[in-house]
Design an enzyme around this catalytic site. Structure first.
Site, PDB file in Angstrom:
ATOM      1  N   GLY A 161      -0.311   1.644  -1.871  1.00 57.92           N
ATOM      2  CA  GLY A 161      -1.741   1.641  -2.152  1.00 57.92           C
ATOM      3  C   GLY A 161      -2.462   2.613  -1.235  1.00 57.92           C
ATOM      4  CB  ILE A 163      -2.905   1.084   3.915  1.00 58.67           C
ATOM      5  CG1 ILE A 163      -4.237   0.336   4.036  1.00 58.67           C
ATOM      6  CG2 ILE A 163      -2.238   1.209   5.288  1.00 58.67           C
ATOM      7  CD1 ILE A 163      -4.087  -1.123   4.408  1.00 58.67           C
ATOM      8  NE  ARG A 183       3.730  -5.752  -5.786  1.00 59.03           N
ATOM      9  CZ  ARG A 183       2.804  -6.697  -5.632  1.00 59.03           C
ATOM     10  NH1 ARG A 183       3.044  -7.924  -6.088  1.00 59.03           N
ATOM     11  NH2 ARG A 183       1.645  -6.427  -5.065  1.00 59.03           N
ATOM     12  CB  THR A 237      -0.119  -2.754   9.630  1.00 58.82           C
ATOM     13  OG1 THR A 237       0.244  -1.891   8.551  1.00 58.82           O
ATOM     14  CG2 THR A 237       0.282  -2.134  10.957  1.00 58.82           C
ATOM     15  NE  ARG A 239      -3.024 -10.989   4.925  1.00 55.66           N
ATOM     16  CZ  ARG A 239      -3.876 -10.108   5.409  1.00 55.66           C
ATOM     17  NH1 ARG A 239      -3.469  -9.220   6.311  1.00 55.66           N
ATOM     18  NH2 ARG A 239      -5.124 -10.070   4.990  1.00 55.66           N
ATOM     19  CD  GLU A 268      -2.158 -13.066  12.187  1.00 58.09           C
ATOM     20  OE1 GLU A 268      -3.414 -13.055  12.117  1.00 58.09           O
ATOM     21  OE2 GLU A 268      -1.452 -12.147  11.757  1.00 58.09           O
ATOM     22  CG  HIS A 287      -4.410  -9.625  11.992  1.00 61.31           C
ATOM     23  ND1 HIS A 287      -4.154 -10.691  11.163  1.00 61.31           N
ATOM     24  CD2 HIS A 287      -4.817  -8.620  11.173  1.00 61.31           C
ATOM     25  CE1 HIS A 287      -4.408 -10.354   9.901  1.00 61.31           C
ATOM     26  NE2 HIS A 287      -4.823  -9.096   9.895  1.00 61.31           N
ATOM     27  CB  ALA A 289      -3.986  -2.564  11.870  1.00 58.42           C
TER      28      ALA A 289
END
Length: 314
Positions: A161, A163, A183, A237, A239, A268, A287, A289
């Site tokens: 995507g 990122i 996918r 980065t 999940r 977390e 977490h 980024a």
């Protein structure tokens, strides 16, 4: 005769869990005529406090607080949740909330560049052993590690995507070969698209960029981790739940992985004493980024735009 006209309130919105940085951005950015906006500056708010906090509010902006169906049913005025990011499923079940009349809105693309830069930073830190040397020097040990030269090496992007597209731009710019899997079929200049087994076998660095769904949970299974190139680096980065943690610890301890660099975790904050904290070949971050001023501005502007659309549809 003068007439005092009161402002017409069309929408009441509460930002339920703002930290200091996001609260300051929200105060500046989330402004609309007809919007009554309040900010709860307690990022550690407990979910069972939400029904009281959300009395009279039809929209909740949520950064990281869990919202179960049981709690949501007690928020009798709530009709919309604007989740600050794409990972709402880590904190709530959108289908369950929809079934009780609450629509969950997510925000894509606000921090693509920020997260991509962070992923590439984690890759560099892992390849050069920066965290290991830093820890050693602070403890009085003069550690010198042998680094991996990244120029000419292969970066494999799992998911392609926004990122990952930014990651490919940065990696190609430093002389890496970039391969990817998505996918749904994709194409991109300079990027070779492979199936998952070939990507894992060929990549010196694998970076995860998948949304968390029922299909992607545990995507990096024991079998897939074992199929990675010996000496490879894994960067996450996206999940934490995309990876089987026990299998990852095994792959870091006994091979084939040389290093894992992670900004996200299944639980977390990462619990004190977690096995990841005891492994030298792991680089950890909290977490963070997406946390840049530019991304925060984009994020809250997108939340404001969701509120505008909700008002327009009311």
């Amino acid at each position: 005769m003068s007439v005092c006209l009161r402002e017409v309130i069309l929408l009441r919105v509460v930002f339920v869990d703002a930290n200091e940085t996001l609260a300051a951005v929200a105060e500046r950015v989330v402004q609309l005529e007809g919007l009554e906006f309040s900010i709860n500056r307690d990022p550690g708010i407990k979910p069972d406090s939400l029904p009281e906090l959300l009395k009279g509010a039809s929209v909740a902006i949520i950064d990281h607080t869990a919202l179960s169906r049981e709690i949501a049913e007690k928020c009798t005025d709530l009709r919309h949740v604007v989740f600050l990011g794409t990972g709402a499923r880590s904190y709530m079940n959108p289908e369950e909330l929809q079934a009780i009349g609450i629509t969950v809105h997510t925000i894509k693309g606000y921090g693509d560049t920020a997260v991509a830069e962070f992923a590439i930073s984690l890759m560099w830190a892992a390849a050069k052993g920066l965290a290991t040397m830093d820890r050693g020097i602070r403890e009085g040990r003069w550690l010198r590690t042998n680094g991996l030269q990244l120029t000419g090496k292969t970066l494999g992007l799992v998911g392609f995507g926004g990122i990952a597209t930014e990651c490919s731009r940065l990696a190609l710019g430093i002389g890496m070969k970039v391969v990817a899997w998505n996918r749904t079929p994709r194409s991109h200049p300079g990027v070779d698209f492979l199936d998952v087994p070939d990507l894992l076998a060929q990549s010196d660095v694998v970076s995860l960029h998948l949304l968390l769904t029922d299909e992607t949970r545990g995507f990096m299974s024991r079998e897939r981790l074992k199929a990675m190139k010996p000496g490879a680096i894994l960067v996450n980065t996206a999940r934490g739940a995309l990876i089987d943690d026990e299998a990852l610890i095994e792959a870091l301890t006994h091979g084939p992985l040389a290093h894992a660099a992670m900004d996200v975790f299944d639980t977390e904050p990462l619990p004190a004493g977690h096995p990841f904290t005891r492994l030298e070949n792991v680089t950890l971050s909290a977490h963070s980024a997406f946390r840049t001023p530019e991304a925060s501005d984009n994020l809250l502007a997108a939340a404001r735009d969701h509120c505008r659309r909700i008002m327009a549809a009311s």
